[in-house]
Design a protein around this motif. Structure first.
Motif, short mmCIF file in Angstrom:
data_model
loop_
_atom_site.label_atom_id
_atom_site.label_comp_id
_atom_site.label_asym_id
_atom_site.label_seq_id
_atom_site.Cartn_x
_atom_site.Cartn_y
_atom_site.Cartn_z
N ARG A 1 0.83 -1.20 0.00
CA ARG A 1 0.00 0.00 0.00
C ARG A 1 0.87 1.26 0.00
O ARG A 1 2.07 1.22 0.25
N GLY A 2 0.19 2.38 -0.29
CA GLY A 2 0.87 3.67 -0.23
C GLY A 2 1.85 3.90 -1.36
O GLY A 2 2.79 4.68 -1.21
N ARG A 3 1.63 3.27 -2.51
CA ARG A 3 2.53 3.44 -3.65
C ARG A 3 1.91 4.40 -4.66
O ARG A 3 0.72 4.32 -4.96
N THR A 4 2.72 5.28 -5.22
CA THR A 4 2.22 6.35 -6.07
C THR A 4 2.57 6.11 -7.53
O THR A 4 3.71 5.75 -7.86
N ALA A 5 1.60 6.32 -8.40
CA ALA A 5 1.81 6.30 -9.85
C ALA A 5 0.92 7.38 -10.45
O ALA A 5 -0.27 7.45 -10.13
N ASN A 6 1.49 8.22 -11.27
CA ASN A 6 0.74 9.32 -11.89
C ASN A 6 0.01 10.16 -10.84
O ASN A 6 -1.16 10.52 -11.00
N SER A 7 0.70 10.43 -9.75
CA SER A 7 0.20 11.29 -8.66
C SER A 7 -0.99 10.69 -7.92
O SER A 7 -1.70 11.40 -7.22
N THR A 8 -1.23 9.40 -8.09
CA THR A 8 -2.32 8.73 -7.39
C THR A 8 -1.74 7.66 -6.47
O THR A 8 -0.89 6.87 -6.89
N VAL A 9 -2.22 7.62 -5.24
CA VAL A 9 -1.75 6.63 -4.28
C VAL A 9 -2.57 5.36 -4.45
O VAL A 9 -3.80 5.38 -4.42
N GLY A 10 -1.88 4.24 -4.65
CA GLY A 10 -2.55 2.96 -4.83
C GLY A 10 -1.74 1.82 -4.26
O GLY A 10 -1.08 1.97 -3.22
N PHE A 11 -1.76 0.70 -4.96
CA PHE A 11 -1.11 -0.52 -4.47
C PHE A 11 -0.22 -1.11 -5.57
O PHE A 11 -0.59 -1.11 -6.74
N GLU A 12 0.91 -1.64 -5.15
CA GLU A 12 1.67 -2.55 -6.01
C GLU A 12 1.34 -3.96 -5.57
O GLU A 12 1.14 -4.23 -4.38
N VAL A 13 1.25 -4.87 -6.55
CA VAL A 13 0.84 -6.24 -6.28
C VAL A 13 2.01 -7.18 -6.51
O VAL A 13 2.52 -7.28 -7.63
N LEU A 14 2.44 -7.85 -5.43
CA LEU A 14 3.50 -8.84 -5.52
C LEU A 14 2.87 -10.23 -5.46
O LEU A 14 1.97 -10.47 -4.64
N THR A 15 3.35 -11.11 -6.31
CA THR A 15 2.89 -12.49 -6.29
C THR A 15 4.11 -13.40 -6.37
O THR A 15 4.95 -13.23 -7.26
N PRO A 16 4.23 -14.38 -5.46
CA PRO A 16 5.36 -15.31 -5.54
C PRO A 16 5.26 -16.18 -6.79
O PRO A 16 4.19 -16.71 -7.11
#
Length: 273
Positions: A98-113
């Motif tokens: 959580r708390g990840r920014t892209a294009n000035s929008t705070v969202g989520f990066e998704v990690l998958t093993p």
């Protein structure tokens, strides 16, 4: 004229000046190393756009411990280069960052093993997704399904981040930092010591994911600090010499104080007619 430089007071001034200059030179050299390191990172980022991907094990050695452990961290020379691996996504252990920014929008990066044929895994950052519309930035988004079966991924090799905690909420792991060792502690297999930032995937990645931007480091800021500290070092030496010269001239009577001019006593100039 300059014998006073051998007095304890001036020797103390000299020692203080030399120590200050040495510290400034050291700080300049330290910033120079940071400039070189950041320049090398930028060069690897640029080279990664056109290089052929290396096998995963050339960049991330296989972990040798048991479940929940990590392998060696990637060498600095391979960070931000491309590596490729084939395995199966473990969709039971998706990690939301959580708390990840892209294009000035705070969202989520998704990690998958990505579980490999040898039973170990590597974390794959599949991309960025926005938060739930109308919800706050901590509301879990709907994560696009990962492909089933064998998946081949190509991505940038990234070092683990530090700090952060990992919790499980609504069946998904959540964290604020991509700390590979802490995430690995929640997983039932050994995990590579770095992770892959997805560049390409077969089958293709879901278009709902946005690529995580890769920012270049500001190496020129460090170069500016190098020039600044070295200039300060030179100015401290020059300043000591200037003060010493002024003291020598004063002691020799070469710089006599000027008599102040009383402008009020001067006769008024005649008016021009």
């Amino acid at each position: 004229m300059y014998r006073f430089l051998l007095t304890p007071r001036w020797l103390g001034y000299l020692a203080l000046t030399l120590v200050a200059a040495a510290v400034m030179v050291f700080l300049g050299n330290w910033q120079l190393e940071r400039y070189r390191g950041r320049t090398a990172i930028n060069e690897r980022i640029d080279a990664g756009a056109t290089m052929a991907p290396a096998p995963l094990r050339d960049a991330l050695p296989a972990p040798t411990g048991g479940a929940g452990t990590t392998g060696p961290a990637p060498a600095e020379r391979v960070t931000w280069t491309l590596a490729t691996a084939t395995g199966r996504y473990d969709t039971d252990n998706i990690v939301l960052v959580r708390g990840r920014t892209a294009n000035s929008t705070v969202g989520f990066e998704v990690l998958t093993p990505l579980v490999l044929a040898d039973g170990t895994a590597v974390l794959v950052d599949r991309g960025w997704i926005p938060p739930v519309p109308g919800g706050d930035a901590t509301a879990q988004p709907s994560v696009p399904a990962a492909p089933t079966g064998d998946v081949t991924v190509t991505g940038r090799v990234v070092s683990s981040e530090s700090g952060g905690t990992v919790d499980r909420r609504n069946g998904k792991l959540e964290t604020r930092r991509i700390s590979v060792p802490r995430i690995a502690g929640q997983l039932p297999y050994p995990v590579a010591g770095g992770y892959l930032l997805l560049d390409q995937q077969t089958p293709a990645a879901d278009p709902a994911f946005q690529s995580v931007p890769i920012g270049h480091t500001n190496n020129w800021q460090n170069f500016g600090y190098v020039v600044q500290w070295w200039l300060f070092a030179g100015m401290s030496i020059v300043g000591y010499g200037w003060v010493a010269r002024r003291e020598a001239r004063r002691a020799a009577g070469l710089d006599k104080p000027r008599t102040p001019v009383d402008r009020a006593a001067e006769p008024a100039s005649s008016a021009v007619t």
